[in-house]
Scaffold this motif. Sequence first.
Motif, PDB file in Angstrom:
ATOM      1  N   HIS A  10       0.844  -1.191   0.000  1.00 44.32           N
ATOM      2  CA  HIS A  10       0.000   0.000   0.000  1.00 44.32           C
ATOM      3  C   HIS A  10       0.881   1.243   0.000  1.00 44.32           C
ATOM      4  O   HIS A  10       0.398   2.344   0.205  1.00 44.32           O
ATOM      5  CB  HIS A  10      -0.925   0.018   1.220  1.00 44.32           C
ATOM      6  CG  HIS A  10      -2.019  -0.978   1.134  1.00 44.32           C
ATOM      7  ND1 HIS A  10      -1.941  -2.208   1.744  1.00 44.32           N
ATOM      8  CD2 HIS A  10      -3.203  -0.939   0.504  1.00 44.32           C
ATOM      9  CE1 HIS A  10      -3.041  -2.879   1.496  1.00 44.32           C
ATOM     10  NE2 HIS A  10      -3.824  -2.142   0.741  1.00 44.32           N
ATOM     11  N   SER A  11       2.156   1.071  -0.209  1.00 45.74           N
ATOM     12  CA  SER A  11       3.113   2.175  -0.136  1.00 45.74           C
ATOM     13  C   SER A  11       3.259   2.866  -1.485  1.00 45.74           C
ATOM     14  O   SER A  11       3.698   2.262  -2.459  1.00 45.74           O
ATOM     15  CB  SER A  11       4.484   1.660   0.317  1.00 45.74           C
ATOM     16  OG  SER A  11       5.457   2.673   0.158  1.00 45.74           O
ATOM     17  N   GLU A  12       2.910   4.156  -1.524  1.00 48.11           N
ATOM     18  CA  GLU A  12       3.105   4.897  -2.772  1.00 48.11           C
ATOM     19  C   GLU A  12       4.590   5.056  -3.085  1.00 48.11           C
ATOM     20  O   GLU A  12       4.977   5.227  -4.230  1.00 48.11           O
ATOM     21  CB  GLU A  12       2.412   6.255  -2.728  1.00 48.11           C
ATOM     22  CG  GLU A  12       3.018   7.260  -1.805  1.00 48.11           C
ATOM     23  CD  GLU A  12       2.380   7.300  -0.424  1.00 48.11           C
ATOM     24  OE1 GLU A  12       2.554   8.311   0.238  1.00 48.11           O
ATOM     25  OE2 GLU A  12       1.726   6.327  -0.009  1.00 48.11           O
ATOM     26  N   TYR A  13       5.464   4.931  -2.077  1.00 48.12           N
ATOM     27  CA  TYR A  13       6.899   5.058  -2.308  1.00 48.12           C
ATOM     28  C   TYR A  13       7.444   3.832  -3.039  1.00 48.12           C
ATOM     29  O   TYR A  13       8.270   3.960  -3.949  1.00 48.12           O
ATOM     30  CB  TYR A  13       7.639   5.277  -0.986  1.00 48.12           C
ATOM     31  CG  TYR A  13       7.099   6.473  -0.239  1.00 48.12           C
ATOM     32  CD1 TYR A  13       7.333   7.761  -0.721  1.00 48.12           C
ATOM     33  CD2 TYR A  13       6.330   6.333   0.895  1.00 48.12           C
ATOM     34  CE1 TYR A  13       6.818   8.871  -0.081  1.00 48.12           C
ATOM     35  CE2 TYR A  13       5.813   7.441   1.550  1.00 48.12           C
ATOM     36  CZ  TYR A  13       6.061   8.707   1.064  1.00 48.12           C
ATOM     37  OH  TYR A  13       5.544   9.795   1.694  1.00 48.12           O
ATOM     38  N   VAL A  14       6.977   2.653  -2.667  1.00 51.07           N
ATOM     39  CA  VAL A  14       7.383   1.432  -3.368  1.00 51.07           C
ATOM     40  C   VAL A  14       6.862   1.473  -4.803  1.00 51.07           C
ATOM     41  O   VAL A  14       7.580   1.159  -5.754  1.00 51.07           O
ATOM     42  CB  VAL A  14       6.874   0.167  -2.624  1.00 51.07           C
ATOM     43  CG1 VAL A  14       7.105  -1.082  -3.454  1.00 51.07           C
ATOM     44  CG2 VAL A  14       7.534   0.050  -1.260  1.00 51.07           C
ATOM     45  N   LEU A  15       5.614   1.894  -4.972  1.00 56.50           N
ATOM     46  CA  LEU A  15       5.030   1.989  -6.313  1.00 56.50           C
ATOM     47  C   LEU A  15       5.753   3.030  -7.163  1.00 56.50           C
ATOM     48  O   LEU A  15       5.979   2.821  -8.358  1.00 56.50           O
ATOM     49  CB  LEU A  15       3.547   2.307  -6.219  1.00 56.50           C
ATOM     50  CG  LEU A  15       2.707   1.172  -5.644  1.00 56.50           C
ATOM     51  CD1 LEU A  15       1.344   1.670  -5.231  1.00 56.50           C
ATOM     52  CD2 LEU A  15       2.595   0.046  -6.632  1.00 56.50           C
ATOM     53  N   LYS A  16       6.101   4.139  -6.550  1.00 52.15           N
ATOM     54  CA  LYS A  16       6.821   5.190  -7.279  1.00 52.15           C
ATOM     55  C   LYS A  16       8.146   4.649  -7.815  1.00 52.15           C
ATOM     56  O   LYS A  16       8.497   4.878  -8.975  1.00 52.15           O
ATOM     57  CB  LYS A  16       7.059   6.385  -6.354  1.00 52.15           C
ATOM     58  CG  LYS A  16       7.697   7.566  -7.020  1.00 52.15           C
ATOM     59  CD  LYS A  16       7.775   8.738  -6.041  1.00 52.15           C
ATOM     60  CE  LYS A  16       8.394   9.936  -6.697  1.00 52.15           C
ATOM     61  NZ  LYS A  16       8.456  11.084  -5.797  1.00 52.15           N
ATOM     62  N   LEU A  19       7.515   2.290 -10.698  1.00 55.67           N
ATOM     63  CA  LEU A  19       7.175   3.008 -11.928  1.00 55.67           C
ATOM     64  C   LEU A  19       8.403   3.586 -12.618  1.00 55.67           C
ATOM     65  O   LEU A  19       8.393   3.827 -13.825  1.00 55.67           O
ATOM     66  CB  LEU A  19       6.154   4.111 -11.642  1.00 55.67           C
ATOM     67  CG  LEU A  19       4.749   3.613 -11.371  1.00 55.67           C
ATOM     68  CD1 LEU A  19       3.873   4.734 -10.818  1.00 55.67           C
ATOM     69  CD2 LEU A  19       4.128   3.034 -12.623  1.00 55.67           C
ATOM     70  N   ASN A  20       9.457   3.808 -11.869  1.00 55.57           N
ATOM     71  CA  ASN A  20      10.710   4.268 -12.472  1.00 55.57           C
ATOM     72  C   ASN A  20      11.355   3.179 -13.325  1.00 55.57           C
ATOM     73  O   ASN A  20      12.268   3.448 -14.086  1.00 55.57           O
ATOM     74  CB  ASN A  20      11.691   4.739 -11.394  1.00 55.57           C
ATOM     75  CG  ASN A  20      11.325   6.096 -10.853  1.00 55.57           C
ATOM     76  OD1 ASN A  20      10.855   6.954 -11.584  1.00 55.57           O
ATOM     77  ND2 ASN A  20      11.521   6.291  -9.557  1.00 55.57           N
ATOM     78  N   HIS A  21      10.872   1.945 -13.184  1.00 53.32           N
ATOM     79  CA  HIS A  21      11.393   0.800 -13.951  1.00 53.32           C
ATOM     80  C   HIS A  21      10.244   0.130 -14.698  1.00 53.32           C
ATOM     81  O   HIS A  21      10.150  -1.096 -14.736  1.00 53.32           O
ATOM     82  CB  HIS A  21      12.075  -0.194 -13.003  1.00 53.32           C
ATOM     83  CG  HIS A  21      13.134   0.415 -12.165  1.00 53.32           C
ATOM     84  ND1 HIS A  21      14.398   0.674 -12.645  1.00 53.32           N
ATOM     85  CD2 HIS A  21      13.110   0.865 -10.890  1.00 53.32           C
ATOM     86  CE1 HIS A  21      15.115   1.239 -11.699  1.00 53.32           C
ATOM     87  NE2 HIS A  21      14.360   1.377 -10.625  1.00 53.32           N
ATOM     88  N   LYS A  22       9.389   0.928 -15.316  1.00 53.88           N
ATOM     89  CA  LYS A  22       8.149   0.401 -15.893  1.00 53.88           C
ATOM     90  C   LYS A  22       8.346  -0.627 -16.998  1.00 53.88           C
ATOM     91  O   LYS A  22       7.449  -1.399 -17.276  1.00 53.88           O
ATOM     92  CB  LYS A  22       7.257   1.544 -16.370  1.00 53.88           C
ATOM     93  CG  LYS A  22       7.854   2.393 -17.449  1.00 53.88           C
ATOM     94  CD  LYS A  22       6.947   3.552 -17.780  1.00 53.88           C
ATOM     95  CE  LYS A  22       7.645   4.458 -18.754  1.00 53.88           C
ATOM     96  NZ  LYS A  22       7.187   5.796 -18.692  1.00 53.88           N
ATOM     97  N   LEU A  26       5.341  -4.983 -13.802  1.00 53.55           N
ATOM     98  CA  LEU A  26       3.906  -4.940 -14.063  1.00 53.55           C
ATOM     99  C   LEU A  26       3.225  -4.614 -12.737  1.00 53.55           C
ATOM    100  O   LEU A  26       3.416  -5.318 -11.745  1.00 53.55           O
ATOM    101  CB  LEU A  26       3.398  -6.286 -14.589  1.00 53.55           C
ATOM    102  CG  LEU A  26       1.883  -6.432 -14.721  1.00 53.55           C
ATOM    103  CD1 LEU A  26       1.320  -5.450 -15.746  1.00 53.55           C
ATOM    104  CD2 LEU A  26       1.523  -7.856 -15.080  1.00 53.55           C
ATOM    105  N   ILE A  27       2.447  -3.543 -12.721  1.00 49.43           N
ATOM    106  CA  ILE A  27       1.741  -3.146 -11.506  1.00 49.43           C
ATOM    107  C   ILE A  27       0.265  -3.406 -11.707  1.00 49.43           C
ATOM    108  O   ILE A  27      -0.347  -2.917 -12.658  1.00 49.43           O
ATOM    109  CB  ILE A  27       1.990  -1.656 -11.192  1.00 49.43           C
ATOM    110  CG1 ILE A  27       3.478  -1.421 -10.958  1.00 49.43           C
ATOM    111  CG2 ILE A  27       1.166  -1.225  -9.981  1.00 49.43           C
ATOM    112  CD1 ILE A  27       3.845   0.036 -10.804  1.00 49.43           C
ATOM    113  N   LEU A  28      -0.292  -4.203 -10.809  1.00 46.07           N
ATOM    114  CA  LEU A  28      -1.719  -4.510 -10.838  1.00 46.07           C
ATOM    115  C   LEU A  28      -2.380  -3.948  -9.590  1.00 46.07           C
ATOM    116  O   LEU A  28      -1.864  -4.102  -8.483  1.00 46.07           O
ATOM    117  CB  LEU A  28      -1.953  -6.023 -10.880  1.00 46.07           C
ATOM    118  CG  LEU A  28      -1.416  -6.770 -12.093  1.00 46.07           C
ATOM    119  CD1 LEU A  28      -1.585  -8.264 -11.900  1.00 46.07           C
ATOM    120  CD2 LEU A  28      -2.134  -6.319 -13.344  1.00 46.07           C
ATOM    121  N   ALA A  29      -3.507  -3.304  -9.775  1.00 49.07           N
ATOM    122  CA  ALA A  29      -4.302  -2.830  -8.644  1.00 49.07           C
ATOM    123  C   ALA A  29      -5.394  -3.865  -8.391  1.00 49.07           C
ATOM    124  O   ALA A  29      -6.142  -4.221  -9.295  1.00 49.07           O
ATOM    125  CB  ALA A  29      -4.912  -1.473  -8.956  1.00 49.07           C
TER     126      ALA A  29
END
Length: 157
Positions: A10-16, A19-22, A26-29
């Motif tokens: 749930h961490s926007e920092y981990v997701l951020k 996303l720098n390595h898109k 693969l990011i799934l919600a």
Amino acid sequence: QKVQMIFATHSEYVLKEALNHKDDVLILALKDDNGTITASPMRLPLALPTITSAEINYRIFDIISTDYHIQLYGYLQTKESKGSISGCDDFIETTQEYKNNMPKYSVAVLGLTVPQGYHDKTLPTYIRNAIDHPDAGRVYSEEQFRDSIELLIQLCK
């Protein structure tokens, strides 16, 4: 051999950071839809040129924030080289996205009260000014706030 790692966060920092390595991620919600878990990929590209926590929170966690609205409006104003808020308001009013859904985005059609001295024509400008210059008379609903953010996302792409 390729390595796969699966994270739940749930961490926007981990997701951020992800996303720098898109190209490699693969990011799934995951969402609970009345007891059925659905997975949907993160919608890319993002609207802003840099990854922000406010955008991640909106795009993945469906959290609306004044920060994201301000970021979108400011980016649109810069992108379109509009030196004033009224110039940006005029620009928004001339876009096809606005014209296609004018009843949803027009301050006059929505019947919103604009304080004396302001000439807001579009919902994004009205909300932008309500955030930057709060007063008791300038109100908007959560639905209008979401509509404004969605229009700004379209205009920022």
